[in-house]
Structure formats: C-alpha cells, structure tokens
Design an enzyme around this catalytic site. Structure first.
Site, PDB file in Angstrom:
ATOM      1  N   ASN A  15       0.867  -1.175   0.000  1.00 30.03           N
ATOM      2  CA  ASN A  15       0.000   0.000   0.000  1.00 30.03           C
ATOM      3  C   ASN A  15       0.907   1.229   0.000  1.00 30.03           C
ATOM      4  O   ASN A  15       1.501   1.560   1.020  1.00 30.03           O
ATOM      5  CB  ASN A  15      -0.893  -0.042   1.262  1.00 30.03           C
ATOM      6  CG  ASN A  15      -1.695   1.222   1.444  1.00 30.03           C
ATOM      7  OD1 ASN A  15      -1.778   2.049   0.538  1.00 30.03           O
ATOM      8  ND2 ASN A  15      -2.299   1.355   2.624  1.00 30.03           N
ATOM      9  N   TRP A  16       1.001   1.861  -1.152  1.00 31.37           N
ATOM     10  CA  TRP A  16       1.917   3.006  -1.278  1.00 31.37           C
ATOM     11  C   TRP A  16       1.357   4.267  -0.619  1.00 31.37           C
ATOM     12  O   TRP A  16       2.064   5.265  -0.510  1.00 31.37           O
ATOM     13  CB  TRP A  16       2.221   3.277  -2.752  1.00 31.37           C
ATOM     14  CG  TRP A  16       3.220   2.326  -3.364  1.00 31.37           C
ATOM     15  CD1 TRP A  16       3.761   1.208  -2.783  1.00 31.37           C
ATOM     16  CD2 TRP A  16       3.818   2.428  -4.658  1.00 31.37           C
ATOM     17  NE1 TRP A  16       4.645   0.607  -3.643  1.00 31.37           N
ATOM     18  CE2 TRP A  16       4.700   1.333  -4.807  1.00 31.37           C
ATOM     19  CE3 TRP A  16       3.684   3.324  -5.724  1.00 31.37           C
ATOM     20  CZ2 TRP A  16       5.450   1.120  -5.969  1.00 31.37           C
ATOM     21  CZ3 TRP A  16       4.420   3.112  -6.882  1.00 31.37           C
ATOM     22  CH2 TRP A  16       5.304   2.028  -7.001  1.00 31.37           C
ATOM     23  N   LYS A  17       0.081   4.247  -0.241  1.00 28.91           N
ATOM     24  CA  LYS A  17      -0.548   5.427   0.371  1.00 28.91           C
ATOM     25  C   LYS A  17      -0.337   6.652  -0.537  1.00 28.91           C
ATOM     26  O   LYS A  17      -0.310   6.495  -1.762  1.00 28.91           O
ATOM     27  CB  LYS A  17      -0.018   5.634   1.789  1.00 28.91           C
ATOM     28  CG  LYS A  17      -0.125   4.349   2.614  1.00 28.91           C
ATOM     29  CD  LYS A  17       0.133   4.543   4.072  1.00 28.91           C
ATOM     30  CE  LYS A  17      -0.027   3.205   4.773  1.00 28.91           C
ATOM     31  NZ  LYS A  17       0.066   3.303   6.219  1.00 28.91           N
ATOM     32  N   HIS A 102      -9.489   1.479   5.030  1.00 31.50           N
ATOM     33  CA  HIS A 102      -8.205   1.644   5.719  1.00 31.50           C
ATOM     34  C   HIS A 102      -8.387   2.624   6.877  1.00 31.50           C
ATOM     35  O   HIS A 102      -9.140   3.599   6.755  1.00 31.50           O
ATOM     36  CB  HIS A 102      -7.146   2.151   4.736  1.00 31.50           C
ATOM     37  CG  HIS A 102      -5.769   2.092   5.312  1.00 31.50           C
ATOM     38  ND1 HIS A 102      -5.309   3.028   6.205  1.00 31.50           N
ATOM     39  CD2 HIS A 102      -4.775   1.184   5.165  1.00 31.50           C
ATOM     40  CE1 HIS A 102      -4.077   2.703   6.575  1.00 31.50           C
ATOM     41  NE2 HIS A 102      -3.729   1.583   5.957  1.00 31.50           N
ATOM     42  N   GLU A 104      -6.678   4.940   7.906  1.00 31.27           N
ATOM     43  CA  GLU A 104      -6.383   6.343   7.571  1.00 31.27           C
ATOM     44  C   GLU A 104      -7.573   6.985   6.861  1.00 31.27           C
ATOM     45  O   GLU A 104      -7.839   8.176   7.039  1.00 31.27           O
ATOM     46  CB  GLU A 104      -5.097   6.419   6.737  1.00 31.27           C
ATOM     47  CG  GLU A 104      -3.874   6.133   7.611  1.00 31.27           C
ATOM     48  CD  GLU A 104      -2.676   5.545   6.884  1.00 31.27           C
ATOM     49  OE1 GLU A 104      -2.644   5.561   5.634  1.00 31.27           O
ATOM     50  OE2 GLU A 104      -1.767   5.050   7.582  1.00 31.27           O
ATOM     51  N   GLU A 172      -5.376  -4.742  10.683  1.00 33.95           N
ATOM     52  CA  GLU A 172      -4.331  -3.730  10.881  1.00 33.95           C
ATOM     53  C   GLU A 172      -4.605  -2.976  12.178  1.00 33.95           C
ATOM     54  O   GLU A 172      -5.421  -2.037  12.188  1.00 33.95           O
ATOM     55  CB  GLU A 172      -4.335  -2.731   9.716  1.00 33.95           C
ATOM     56  CG  GLU A 172      -4.054  -3.372   8.375  1.00 33.95           C
ATOM     57  CD  GLU A 172      -3.450  -2.370   7.398  1.00 33.95           C
ATOM     58  OE1 GLU A 172      -2.362  -2.647   6.898  1.00 33.95           O
ATOM     59  OE2 GLU A 172      -4.051  -1.307   7.171  1.00 33.95           O
ATOM     60  N   GLY A 178       2.682   2.248  10.755  1.00 37.76           N
ATOM     61  CA  GLY A 178       3.690   3.296  10.609  1.00 37.76           C
ATOM     62  C   GLY A 178       4.450   3.628  11.877  1.00 37.76           C
ATOM     63  O   GLY A 178       5.166   4.621  11.932  1.00 37.76           O
ATOM     64  N   SER A 217       3.390  -2.139  10.290  1.00 37.77           N
ATOM     65  CA  SER A 217       4.830  -2.244  10.536  1.00 37.77           C
ATOM     66  C   SER A 217       5.413  -3.609  10.178  1.00 37.77           C
ATOM     67  O   SER A 217       6.299  -4.111  10.870  1.00 37.77           O
ATOM     68  CB  SER A 217       5.151  -1.878  11.994  1.00 37.77           C
ATOM     69  OG  SER A 217       4.832  -0.518  12.241  1.00 37.77           O
ATOM     70  N   GLY A 238       2.820  -1.192   4.220  1.00 39.38           N
ATOM     71  CA  GLY A 238       2.862   0.223   3.877  1.00 39.38           C
ATOM     72  C   GLY A 238       4.277   0.666   3.561  1.00 39.38           C
ATOM     73  O   GLY A 238       4.806   0.434   2.472  1.00 39.38           O
ATOM     74  N   GLY A 239       4.935   1.288   4.541  1.00 38.84           N
ATOM     75  CA  GLY A 239       6.244   1.897   4.334  1.00 38.84           C
ATOM     76  C   GLY A 239       7.254   0.990   3.656  1.00 38.84           C
ATOM     77  O   GLY A 239       7.985   1.430   2.747  1.00 38.84           O
TER      78      GLY A 239
HETATM   79  P1  PGA Z   1       2.905   0.310   7.565  1.00 39.53           P
HETATM   80  O1  PGA Z   1       1.420   0.533   6.973  1.00 39.53           O
HETATM   81  O2  PGA Z   1       3.410  -0.989   7.001  1.00 39.53           O
HETATM   82  O3  PGA Z   1       3.675   1.496   7.094  1.00 39.53           O
HETATM   83  O4  PGA Z   1       2.768   0.238   9.064  1.00 39.53           O
HETATM   84  C1  PGA Z   1       0.559  -0.544   6.805  1.00 39.53           C
HETATM   85  C2  PGA Z   1      -0.761  -0.079   6.253  1.00 39.53           C
HETATM   86  O5  PGA Z   1      -1.258   0.971   6.683  1.00 39.53           O
HETATM   87  O6  PGA Z   1      -1.347  -0.742   5.378  1.00 39.53           O
END
Ligand code: PGA
Length: 255
Positions: A15-17, A102, A104, A172, A178, A217, A238-239
C-alpha cells in the site's frame, strides 16, 4: 486455531498510500522482474499505488504475475462526486482489487463501517476484490476490546454476498501502522482466529478460503514470524513496500 488449516495462496500487497511519482514505477518494475525467480510457493503480489499511477502501474504489470489494486473507491458507479473515483474506474484503469476502510480513510474522512460495506459492495459490483481493513486503536486494545471491535467491524463492513474470491480481510491494528510497533505473535494469531471464525459465521464454510492479511509495521526482519502464524495468509505492507528490496524480502518470507 481453526480446525482445518486453510490452503489458500497467500497474498502480499503493498500500500503506497500518498506516495509515488512516475519515477516510482521503477520500483514496481524491479518487483515484477524478481517474481519469476521466487518459485512455486510464491505468494500473490500486488501493489496499490495512488490513483494517479494506476494506469501506468497496470502497464508495468501487464503480462506478469504482479497485480494492481487501488486504495479507495466511491460507492456509486459514476456521478457528481468531485474528486472521487468509482470501482468501475478502478477496474477500467487495470486494477483487480481495491482497499476499502483503511484506518487512515476512517480517520481522515470519517468513514464508518456502513460506508466501508457500500464501498466493498461497489468493488464486487465492478468485478474487483475488496480488501477490507479492520483493526483496533491503542485505547481499544488497552481496554481489552480488540476482539469485540474486530467482530463488530467485520459484521458491519463485509457485504453478505462476499466470497473467498472477492474478499480479502486485512487486520491492521491502528497503533501498529507506521509506528514500528507490532502486536505479540500470539495476539496476532488470536485476532486472526477470531476473524476466521467470525467470517465462517457470516459467510459459511467457504470463508475458510478468504485470505486474512496482517498489516502494521511489517518489515523484512519481522515478516517471517508474522507470516508463519496460523490464519495469517499474507501481509498488507505500507512503508516497507516503497523500496523494492524491502518489499521483495517480505515477499520471499511469505514463499
Ligand atoms: P505500515 O502501513 O506498514 O507502514 O505500518 C501498513 C498499512 O497501513 O497498510
């Protein structure tokens, strides 16, 4: 643990956000080019770029094992919704899946379970797989509410016509996203077992084939342990999905 181990092919989705410009397609191409060398047990691999890169990333992925997902969609197929994109548009851009709910989006845009369910149903209407995200906040975990929260979110956000082919659930924990923090493996296993049982309650035995991803994470150095847990059928990353080497190390840990 559930009675029968699920024999589903796992999925590692990046997930590149709100990250990624045209130059980032090089990272996607590097992932694509490494996939044939991963062997028969390799997981499915998906990248979910920002909407601006969907079409270009679909072109990068064309003819390869790499698949493409979007990060959100509107419930309606079209109409006067400035700035939104529909599931049909996501499909048209070359994606096969879309993340909905998600945390976010829930936090930044006030998305409630009911909207998440409508978005997942829109994904199904368009022929996409819905990757439905659920997870507790730090406060809910400290209050001992984690299992209640994920059961409630599942009940309210999953369309009743979902199948193993068109639904992926991503657990999640909000506090793990993050932050570099992850739950203890036993806690991840407990939540995934609860999700599996809950899904079977809602969708029947076919829910044993629904992939349940862990997200929050996930890194190269913790992926193997997390991905080996019962009922963990892959990861939403994500990251660490932004760098091809890190993402490939996580993919290798799932193989
Ligand atoms: P993260 O994000 O791996 O940067 O913690 C995961 C996500 O929000 O899908």
């Amino acid at each position: 643990m559930t009675d029968a181990p699920s024999r589903v092919r796992s999925l590692v989705a990046g997930n590149w956000k709100m990250n990624g410009l045209e130059a980032s397609l090089n990272a996607a191409a590097a992932v694509r080019d490494a996939l044939p060398g991963l062997g028969a047990n390799a997981p499915g691999v998906m990248i979910c770029p920002p909407a601006t890169l969907l079409t270009a990333l679909a072109a990068v992925a064309a003819g390869s094992a790499l698949t493409v997902g979007a990060q959100d969609c509107h419930p309606a197929p079209s109409g006067a919704h400035t700035g939104d994109i529909s599931a049909e548009m996501v499909k048209d851009a070359g994606a096969s899946a879309v993340i909905v709910g998600h945390s976010e989006r829930r936090a930044d845009h006030g998305e409630l379970d009911r909207i998440v369910r409508e978005k997942a149903a829109a994904a199904h209407r368009a022929g996409l797989t819905a990757i439905v995200c659920i997870g507790e906040t730090k406060g809910e975990r400290l209050a001992g509410l984690t299992l209640d929260v994920v059961r409630r979110q599942l009940r309210a956000s999953i369309p009743s016509a979902s199948t193993a082919a068109n639904l992926v659930v991503a657990y999640e924990p909000v506090w793990a996203i993050g932050t570099g923090l992850t739950p203890k493996p036993a806690d991840v296993a407990e939540v995934h077992e609860t999700i599996r049982k809950s899904l079977i309650g809602h969708l029947g035995e076919a829910a044993r084939g629904v992939r349940i991803l862990y997200g929050g994470s996930v890194k190269p150095d913790n992926a193997r342990e997390l991905l080996a847990l019962p009922d963990v059928n892959g990861a939403l990353v994500g990251g660490a999905s932004l760098k091809a080497d890190d993402f490939l190390a996580i993919i290798a840990a799932a193989a």
